[in-house]
Design an enzyme around this catalytic site. Structure first.
Site, mmCIF file in Angstrom:
data_model
loop_
_atom_site.group_PDB
_atom_site.id
_atom_site.type_symbol
_atom_site.label_atom_id
_atom_site.label_comp_id
_atom_site.label_asym_id
_atom_site.label_seq_id
_atom_site.Cartn_x
_atom_site.Cartn_y
_atom_site.Cartn_z
ATOM 1 N N LEU A 33 0.808 -1.208 0.000
ATOM 2 C CA LEU A 33 0.000 0.000 0.000
ATOM 3 C C LEU A 33 0.849 1.268 0.000
ATOM 4 C CD1 LEU A 33 -2.710 -1.085 2.581
ATOM 5 C CD2 LEU A 33 -2.647 -1.471 0.112
ATOM 6 N N GLN A 35 0.260 5.894 -0.309
ATOM 7 C CA GLN A 35 -0.598 6.937 0.236
ATOM 8 C C GLN A 35 -1.950 7.000 -0.458
ATOM 9 O OE1 GLN A 35 0.347 8.453 3.049
ATOM 10 N NE2 GLN A 35 -1.741 9.236 3.142
ATOM 11 N N HIS A 37 -3.766 4.407 -1.398
ATOM 12 C CA HIS A 37 -4.617 3.442 -0.705
ATOM 13 C C HIS A 37 -5.045 3.963 0.667
ATOM 14 C CE1 HIS A 37 -2.108 0.672 -3.302
ATOM 15 N NE2 HIS A 37 -3.324 0.264 -3.615
ATOM 16 N N GLY A 149 -9.793 3.968 -6.346
ATOM 17 C CA GLY A 149 -9.065 5.135 -6.831
ATOM 18 C C GLY A 149 -9.424 5.469 -8.267
ATOM 19 N N ASN A 150 -9.530 6.755 -8.555
ATOM 20 C CA ASN A 150 -9.798 7.194 -9.920
ATOM 21 C C ASN A 150 -8.619 6.953 -10.856
ATOM 22 O OD1 ASN A 150 -12.407 8.071 -9.383
ATOM 23 N ND2 ASN A 150 -11.779 10.180 -8.941
ATOM 24 N N ILE A 178 -3.999 10.274 -6.014
ATOM 25 C CA ILE A 178 -2.988 10.893 -5.157
ATOM 26 C C ILE A 178 -1.660 10.869 -5.904
ATOM 27 C CG2 ILE A 178 -1.834 10.816 -2.925
ATOM 28 C CD1 ILE A 178 -4.824 11.444 -2.817
ATOM 29 N N SER A 188 1.826 1.181 -6.829
ATOM 30 C CA SER A 188 2.723 0.153 -6.309
ATOM 31 C C SER A 188 3.843 -0.136 -7.299
ATOM 32 C CB SER A 188 1.932 -1.128 -6.021
ATOM 33 O OG SER A 188 0.950 -0.892 -5.026
#
EC number: 6.3.2.1
Length: 281
Positions: A33, A35, A37, A149-150, A178, A188
């Protein structure tokens, strides 16, 4: 935080919360993970009474020659991070738990059309694996709300379509990408980048932004796309795809379309990076 690899444990805890009339948010992940996530978990904690997170590296969504075995497993660090962000229940199943009969005998979920383009064309079967595992996780956790997440724009549309088509009583919320200070979308797979590659990687976001600016200024889709591809090659990328699509259907953008999305995937070194930008013409 409670951690379990067993389906019955997760269902028992969720039932106990539901018996009190409390709401459940869910964040499915593959671990390792970052930021981005953690932001999903924080958003989930603000929305609902309880947050469930899953960590499962899903073999069904990996193709041949992809990095299933090499995918980083960082459970201890992940667990600490999501606990601090507000998660209360962590589901960590094994492939034997999720696919007890093996992949070849597993019932699957497939979302037609929207799964077949872009990443779906580059990675055949990928979104079948995504839709199947997310549907299974939804049936296990039975959340009120799930967060994604977009950055994975096509994946988000696949999941939204699946939920609508199968009449699942779950609200799907997409959370803004982000980014690192350089503009590079957190991923990742950024961990595969060398220092030189990471310095060059923000060129992907720069190219996408330039495409949107050009379209708003009246330039043609073909012209801005070719310029962007050239800039990526100059920065050391090998583009997989770089396209402007209708934001809701992912069909090729037409002159009259107002809601647009630029979607990009490109290789740099060992990493395949993706990014997107949703905008109105």
């Amino acid at each position: 935080m409670i951690t379990s690899a067993h389906i019955d444990d997760i269902r028992t805890q969720v039932r106990a919360w539901r018996a009190k009339g409390e709401t459940i948010a869910f964040v499915p992940t593959m671990g390792n993970l970052h930021q981005g996530h953690i932001t999903l978990v924080r958003e989930a904690a603000q929305k609902c009474d309880h947050v469930v997170v899953s960590i499962f590296v899903n073999p069904m969504q990996f193709g041949q020659n992809e990095d299933l075995d090499a995918y980083p497993r960082t459970l201890a660090a992940d667990s600490a991070a999501i606990t601090a962000a507000g998660a209360e229940l962590l589901f960590t199943p094994t492939p034997a738990v999720m696919y007890p009969k093996g992949l070849s005998q597993q019932t699957f979920v497939e979302v037609p059309m929207i799964s077949d383009v872009l990443c779906g064309a580059s990675r055949p079967g990928h979104f079948r694996g995504v839709a199947t595992i997310v549907c299974k996780l939804f049936n296990i956790v039975q959340p009120d709300v799930a967060f994604f997440g977009n950055k994975d724009y096509q994946q988000l549309l696949v999941i939204q379509t699946m939920v609508e088509d199968l009449s699942l009583p779950i609200e799907i919320i997409g959370v803004d990408t982000i980014r690192e200070d350089s503009g590079l979308a957190m991923s990742s797979r950024n961990g595969y980048l060398t220092a030189t590659e990471k310095a060059a990687a923000p060129a992907l976001k720069i190219a996408i932004d330039a495409m949107a600016k050009g379209i708003k200024q009246g330039e043609s889709i073909d012209a801005v796309t070719e310029q962007a591809k050239a800039s990526l090659v100059a920065a050391g990328f090998t583009p997989d795809y770089l396209e402007i699509r209708h934001a809701h259907t992912l069909e090729a953008a037409q002159r009259q379309d107002q809601a647009l999305v630029i979607l990009a995937a490109a290789y740099i070194g060992k990493a395949r990076l993706i990014d997107n930008l949703r905008f109105d013409r």
